[in-house]
Each structure stands twice: as structure tokens, then as C-alpha cells.
Design a protein around this motif. Structure first.
Motif, PDB file in Angstrom:
ATOM      1  N   PHE A  35      55.988 -36.165  89.014  1.00  0.00           N
ATOM      2  CA  PHE A  35      57.336 -36.583  88.822  1.00  0.00           C
ATOM      3  C   PHE A  35      58.349 -35.402  89.173  1.00  0.00           C
ATOM      4  CE2 PHE A  35      61.184 -36.851  86.105  1.00  0.00           C
ATOM      5  CZ  PHE A  35      61.771 -37.871  86.618  1.00  0.00           C
ATOM      6  N   ILE A  59      63.580 -33.546  95.832  1.00  0.00           N
ATOM      7  CA  ILE A  59      64.809 -34.085  96.227  1.00  0.00           C
ATOM      8  C   ILE A  59      66.097 -32.950  95.830  1.00  0.00           C
ATOM      9  CG2 ILE A  59      66.358 -36.018  95.170  1.00  0.00           C
ATOM     10  CD1 ILE A  59      64.046 -37.402  94.645  1.00  0.00           C
ATOM     11  N   LYS A  90      60.422 -44.245  88.080  1.00  0.00           N
ATOM     12  CA  LYS A  90      59.550 -43.465  86.798  1.00  0.00           C
ATOM     13  C   LYS A  90      59.503 -44.429  85.644  1.00  0.00           C
ATOM     14  CE  LYS A  90      60.050 -39.998  83.233  1.00  0.00           C
ATOM     15  NZ  LYS A  90      61.158 -38.880  82.983  1.00  0.00           N
ATOM     16  N   TRP A 124      64.723 -42.342  92.036  1.00  0.00           N
ATOM     17  CA  TRP A 124      63.458 -41.751  91.672  1.00  0.00           C
ATOM     18  C   TRP A 124      63.212 -42.019  90.141  1.00  0.00           C
ATOM     19  CZ3 TRP A 124      58.822 -40.892  93.088  1.00  0.00           C
ATOM     20  CH2 TRP A 124      58.202 -39.661  92.446  1.00  0.00           C
ATOM     21  N   GLY A 164      58.394 -34.064  92.762  1.00  0.00           N
ATOM     22  CA  GLY A 164      59.481 -35.029  93.251  1.00  0.00           C
ATOM     23  C   GLY A 164      60.729 -34.842  93.089  1.00  0.00           C
ATOM     24  N   THR A 165      61.109 -34.505  91.789  1.00  0.00           N
ATOM     25  CA  THR A 165      62.323 -34.403  91.417  1.00  0.00           C
ATOM     26  C   THR A 165      63.057 -32.877  92.087  1.00  0.00           C
ATOM     27  OG1 THR A 165      62.270 -35.230  89.237  1.00  0.00           O
ATOM     28  CG2 THR A 165      64.170 -33.755  89.331  1.00  0.00           C
TER      29      THR A 165
END
Length: 222
Positions: free
Chosen positions: A202, A209, A175, A171, A205-206
């Protein structure tokens, strides 16, 4: 509290936040080394990071032109993720020995510079006081390196977290790749070709995860 100290603390916090994903990336990169060499690699990574960040601060105006560093760093992180998931189920690869130590240190600094392009531009915009900004960046980098050592130990005790780490590495690579492409498009005055990953997206998404993947990994471990 003096203005300089406020700048120092603010920049250190900003650097740590912007590079928070860097800690898990570094942990993944040093993990193949024997345990005795991991801390040494992170130490050399700190020294290299201080040198590169200092130069980056001095030449921040030209930093955006290092789009190729971001592209290379992004491609390398995506390669790491691909290799890990491709090798899942295969025999575990042997630990990297001392002859691979300097290769790991070199890659640590390459990836760190790729992350620095994003964070340095932000902290330079935050304040023009070079000394305080550099000290703040130094504190932020030191925090990330210390956190990376803890992440390695955590991954050793919970093997399932390794998949989460490599997913985050991919990921972060995606980026960096987009940021490099975006910088190149603007240098070529082709804004229509620029692709940008919004910061909120971002971080969402982080978090997905880390939280989702971490929950599944710990649940399976339990």
C-alpha cells in the motif's frame, strides 16, 4: 521524559503516519465548498473525529465488526475518483453552496471513521493507557486536518495535482474496501475468502502515485 509523554508522542506519530493518506482525501472532499466554508468544514470534521475516535477507543474490541463502515467508505472514495475522471474535459461543476455544507461534514466523518478502524486498532495494541492514547490520537487527527488545509491551497495553485489527489483517493478507497471485506470474512470464519492488501504494498503504491504523479503534474504546470 515520563512514560506517559512517550506514549503520547508515539501514538500521535503513529496516528499521523497511519492516516497520512487521509489528508489528501479530506482536501478533495472539502475543495468543492466555497473557500470560506472549507476551514469551517474541517473544524467540524475535527470535532466529529474526536468524538468518533474517543468512542472507537472505548469500544475498540467491537470496532472490527464495523466492516460495513470500511466498505461504504471505500466505495464512496472509488465513486469520487470515478466521477472526477469521468468529468475530465467537461465543464467544471459549480462550487457546492452552503446547503451542501452539512453533507460534506457528514461524509468527512463517515470516511474518517472508515480510516479509524485501521489506525485505532493499531494504537490500542500499542498502549492500554486510555488518556495518553486519546491525547495522542487527538494530536494526530489535528495534524492531519491542518495538513489537509495546506493540501487544498497547494491544489488551488497547481491544478494538475487534482488528478494525483483523486488517484490517491481511489487507491485509499480500494484499501478500505479490501479491509472491510477482510474483516467480514473473518467474522464469518471464512478466512479463505479474505483479501488483504499488505501494508508495504500500500505504501509503495501511495509513494508511486504521489511522487510519479506529482512530478508529472508539476512538470506540466511549469
Amino acid at each position: 521524559m515520563s512514560e506517559g509523554v512517550l506514549v503520547l508522542l508515539s501514538v500521535a506519530a503513529l496516528e499521523a503516519l497511519l492516516s497520512g493518506d487521509n489528508a489528501m482525501v479530506l482536501a478533495v472532499m472539502v475543495r468543492p465548498l466555497p473557500p470560506a466554508l472549507r476551514r469551517k468544514a474541517l473544524l467540524y470534521g475535527v470535532l466529529g473525529a474526536y468524538l468518533l475516535r474517543g468512542l472507537a477507543l472505548l469500544f475498540a474490541v467491537y470496532l472490527v465488526q464495523l466492516w460495513w463502515v470500511q466498505v461504504l467508505g471505500g466505495l464512496y472514495l472509488l465513486y469520487l475518483m470515478r466521477q472526477h475522471f469521468r468529468d475530465q474535459g467537461a465543464k467544471a461543476p459549480p462550487r457546492a453552496q452552503a446547503h451542501g455544507f452539512w453533507r460534506v461534514v457528514l461524509l468527512l466523518n463517515l470516511v474518517d471513521l472508515a480510516f479509524a478502524v485501521d489506525s485505532i486498532l493499531a494504537v490500542v495494541a500499542f498502549s492500554q493507557e486510555f488518556l495518553w492514547v486519546f491525547l495522542g490520537v487527538a494530536l494526530g487527527v489535528l495534524f492531519i486536518r491542518l495538513l489537509a488545509g495546506s493540501v487544498v491551497a497547494w491544489m488551488e495553485g497547481h491544478p494538475g495535482l487534482e488528478r494525483v489527489a483523486y488517484a490517491l483517493v481511489g487507491w485509499a478507497g480500494f484499501k478500505l474496501l479490501l479491509e472491510g471485506e477482510n474483516a467480514l470474512a473473518h467474522l464469518l470464519h471464512r478466512a479463505d475468502l479474505a483479501f488483504h492488501l499488505p501494508k508495504p504494498l500500500f505504501w509503495v503504491g501511495t509513494l508511486l502515485i504521489l511522487v510519479g504523479g506529482g512530478f508529472l503534474a508539476l512538470r506540466r504546470h511549469a
